[in-house]
Motif scaffolding. Structure first.
Motif, mmCIF file in Angstrom:
data_model
loop_
_atom_site.group_PDB
_atom_site.id
_atom_site.type_symbol
_atom_site.label_atom_id
_atom_site.label_comp_id
_atom_site.label_asym_id
_atom_site.label_seq_id
_atom_site.Cartn_x
_atom_site.Cartn_y
_atom_site.Cartn_z
ATOM 1 N N ALA A 157 0.825 -1.208 0.000
ATOM 2 C CA ALA A 157 0.000 0.000 0.000
ATOM 3 C C ALA A 157 0.860 1.259 0.000
ATOM 4 O O ALA A 157 0.556 2.226 -0.709
ATOM 5 C CB ALA A 157 -0.946 -0.005 1.199
ATOM 6 N N ALA A 173 2.397 1.586 -3.528
ATOM 7 C CA ALA A 173 1.367 1.983 -4.488
ATOM 8 C C ALA A 173 0.999 3.459 -4.312
ATOM 9 O O ALA A 173 0.866 4.193 -5.300
ATOM 10 C CB ALA A 173 0.134 1.091 -4.333
ATOM 11 N N ALA A 174 0.869 3.903 -3.065
ATOM 12 C CA ALA A 174 0.549 5.310 -2.800
ATOM 13 C C ALA A 174 1.654 6.221 -3.323
ATOM 14 O O ALA A 174 1.375 7.275 -3.900
ATOM 15 C CB ALA A 174 0.328 5.529 -1.311
ATOM 16 N N VAL A 193 -0.797 4.664 -7.742
ATOM 17 C CA VAL A 193 -1.551 3.592 -8.384
ATOM 18 C C VAL A 193 -2.249 2.766 -7.310
ATOM 19 O O VAL A 193 -1.977 2.909 -6.123
ATOM 20 C CB VAL A 193 -0.638 2.679 -9.242
ATOM 21 N N GLU A 194 -3.128 1.882 -7.747
ATOM 22 C CA GLU A 194 -3.770 0.942 -6.829
ATOM 23 C C GLU A 194 -2.832 -0.247 -6.598
ATOM 24 O O GLU A 194 -2.118 -0.657 -7.532
ATOM 25 C CB GLU A 194 -5.092 0.437 -7.424
ATOM 26 N N PRO A 195 -2.822 -0.809 -5.385
ATOM 27 C CA PRO A 195 -1.942 -1.951 -5.115
ATOM 28 C C PRO A 195 -2.114 -3.103 -6.104
ATOM 29 O O PRO A 195 -1.136 -3.751 -6.487
ATOM 30 C CB PRO A 195 -2.338 -2.380 -3.695
ATOM 31 N N GLY A 196 -3.339 -3.321 -6.570
ATOM 32 C CA GLY A 196 -3.596 -4.404 -7.518
ATOM 33 C C GLY A 196 -2.951 -4.212 -8.877
ATOM 34 O O GLY A 196 -2.870 -5.154 -9.673
ATOM 35 N N GLU A 197 -2.491 -3.002 -9.152
ATOM 36 C CA GLU A 197 -1.833 -2.726 -10.430
ATOM 37 C C GLU A 197 -0.369 -3.184 -10.430
ATOM 38 O O GLU A 197 0.278 -3.200 -11.478
ATOM 39 C CB GLU A 197 -1.896 -1.231 -10.756
#
Length: 80
Positions: A16, A19-20, A24-28
């Motif tokens: 997290a 990604a932050a 982007v979103e963590p799933g990316e």
């Protein structure tokens, strides 16, 4: 063991945070993602290292992470 002992980071929290930093979103992100290629720069890496070290993760070292900027390797180092 007291609460003063070294804290290990949670893999989801590390993901997290990264990604932050990348916006982007963590799933990316995948474990094969090269974080420098994804847009992480040295300044943001230094900020993450400081955050993680403040959270009790002495294994968060700029030189180690910068040498191998692949998400899966970082997760192994930071949140084994």
């Amino acid at each position: 063991m007291s609460e003063d002992t070294v804290t290990t980071l949670d893999r989801d929290a590390v993901l997290a945070d990264i990604a932050a930093a990348l916006g982007v979103e963590p799933g990316e992100l995948t474990e094969d993602t090269n974080l420098f290629d994804a847009g992480l720069d040295s300044v943001r890496l230094m900020q993450l290292v400081e955050k993680w070290r403040s959270a009790g993760a002495p294994q968060a070292e700029f030189v180690t992470l910068a040498a191998e900027p692949v998400l899966g390797l970082w997760l192994d180092v930071l949140a084994p």
